[in-house]
Design an enzyme around this catalytic site. Structure first.
Site, PDB file in Angstrom:
ATOM      1  N   GLU A 131       0.821  -1.204   0.000  1.00 15.91           N
ATOM      2  CA  GLU A 131       0.000   0.000   0.000  1.00 15.91           C
ATOM      3  C   GLU A 131       0.862   1.264   0.000  1.00 15.91           C
ATOM      4  O   GLU A 131       0.507   2.267  -0.613  1.00 15.91           O
ATOM      5  CB  GLU A 131      -0.925   0.006   1.223  1.00 15.91           C
ATOM      6  CG  GLU A 131      -2.029  -1.028   1.186  1.00 15.91           C
ATOM      7  CD  GLU A 131      -3.094  -0.692   0.161  1.00 15.91           C
ATOM      8  OE1 GLU A 131      -2.802  -0.791  -1.062  1.00 15.91           O
ATOM      9  OE2 GLU A 131      -4.211  -0.332   0.574  1.00 15.91           O
ATOM     10  N   THR A 184      -6.157   7.577  -5.737  1.00 16.68           N
ATOM     11  CA  THR A 184      -6.162   7.565  -4.273  1.00 16.68           C
ATOM     12  C   THR A 184      -5.362   8.734  -3.701  1.00 16.68           C
ATOM     13  O   THR A 184      -5.775   9.370  -2.720  1.00 16.68           O
ATOM     14  CB  THR A 184      -5.586   6.240  -3.745  1.00 16.68           C
ATOM     15  OG1 THR A 184      -6.369   5.162  -4.261  1.00 16.68           O
ATOM     16  CG2 THR A 184      -5.621   6.193  -2.229  1.00 16.68           C
TER      17      THR A 184
END
Length: 310
Positions: A131, A184
């Site tokens: 991530e 994101t």
């Protein structure tokens, strides 16, 4: 085993009021990894399917690749060799935890091939490194539920403290992904750094109410608590017709509806499979009214997480 194929599920993060601390897994979509032992040291990505050539093939810059590398370093065997094929079965920038699913599938597959020296919970920090590569932040609200299954609470990041909680067996999720993309990093950039005391108190009440509602179970309390007064008002501007789609879900019987992760996907919870299907159709129709096509997925909360495929 010399080779293994693993599926890791998509996830809904934030779950309205729980920004960066709540997440749950769904049955589909998800990503697949085929991992094969190799005599040549290191992790090599031999193919990526479904990414339209957008993802890096270099292992240290790929969410699945870096997760395996960090895992091998941790167990003291960085010299081991693996070849990997990554099959992306959900769109990038979807708000469905695409990067998390890849990272989880990769590190879970490596651990399985090596005889499970670590528990799924112990694998979490390595999936989180994926991530970090994807969006600059090693958050656990996607990788946690994708790896552990079920509904996950990230109580603390330092030290890392992740808790899996019980959810009602008849709780259904409707996921709708409009055919647009939200980055994101962009979705995090627009967030405010400061929150009013009033909204903090409201949000804390909804966080506590949602957990209590899920564990009781109390569907009315779940419904009242699926309210986000901090993140949703800001991020919803990135999703065309957000308010209309949300209202369509509520009118169709949803307990609540909000943004999945950083969007543009939206999720709704309900207590019946037929209602969940009806909600999906209503949400898709609301998007289609402004010319936006979408995909809909309906499932119970996925309690298993990743799985080995035959």
């Amino acid at each position: 085993m010399e080779s293994i194929r693993v599926f890791a599920p998509a996830t809904v993060a934030n779950v309205a009021c729980g920004f960066d601390i709540f997440g749950f897994a769904v049955a589909s979509p998800g990503d697949e990894v085929v991992l094969t032992r190799s005599e040549t040291p290191g992790v090599r990505i031999t193919d990526i399917i479904g990414d339209e050539g957008r993802l890096p093939r270099e292992a240290s810059r790929n969410t699945a690749g870096i997760s395996i590398q960090k895992y091998l370093q941790h167990i003291g065997q960085p010299e081991l060799g693996f070849e990997m094929v990554l099959n992306k079965q959900m769109p990038l920038g979807s708000g469905l935890g695409s990067s998390a699913a890849s990272a989880v599938a990769g590190v879970f597959a490596a651990n399985e091939l090596l005889g499970r020296p670590l528990t799924p919970l112990q694998l979490l920090p390595f999936a989180m490194e994926g991530e970090r590569i994807a969006c600059g932040s090693a958050h656990a609200d996607n990788v946690g539920p994708s790896l552990l299954g079920g509904f996950v609470v990230v109580r603390s990041y330092n030290p890392l403290d992740v808790v899996r909680i019980q959810t009602p067996a008849s709780l259904y999720c409707t996921l709708v992904h409009p055919d647009i993309e939200v980055n994101t990093k962009d979705a995090r950039f627009i967030l405010k750094n400061e929150v009013s005391l009033k909204n903090t108190i409201i949000q804390m009440g909804n966080v506590a109410g949602l957990i209590a509602g899920l564990m009781t179970p109390d569907y009315d309390l779940i419904s009242r608590s699926l309210v986000d007064v901090i993140i949703e008002p800001v991020r919803s501007i990135l999703i065309p017709e957000f308010n209309e789609v949300k209202q369509a879900a509520l009118d169709a019987g949803a307990l609540g509806c909000s943004i999945s992760g950083s969007g543009p996907s939206m999720f709704a919870l309900s207590r019946d499979a037929d209602v969940a299907e009806r909600i999906g159709a209503a949400m898709q129709q609301a998007f289609l009214a402004v010319g936006i096509t979408s995909e809909a997925y309906v499932s119970e909360i996925n309690q298993q997480g990743p799985k080995v495929l035959a």
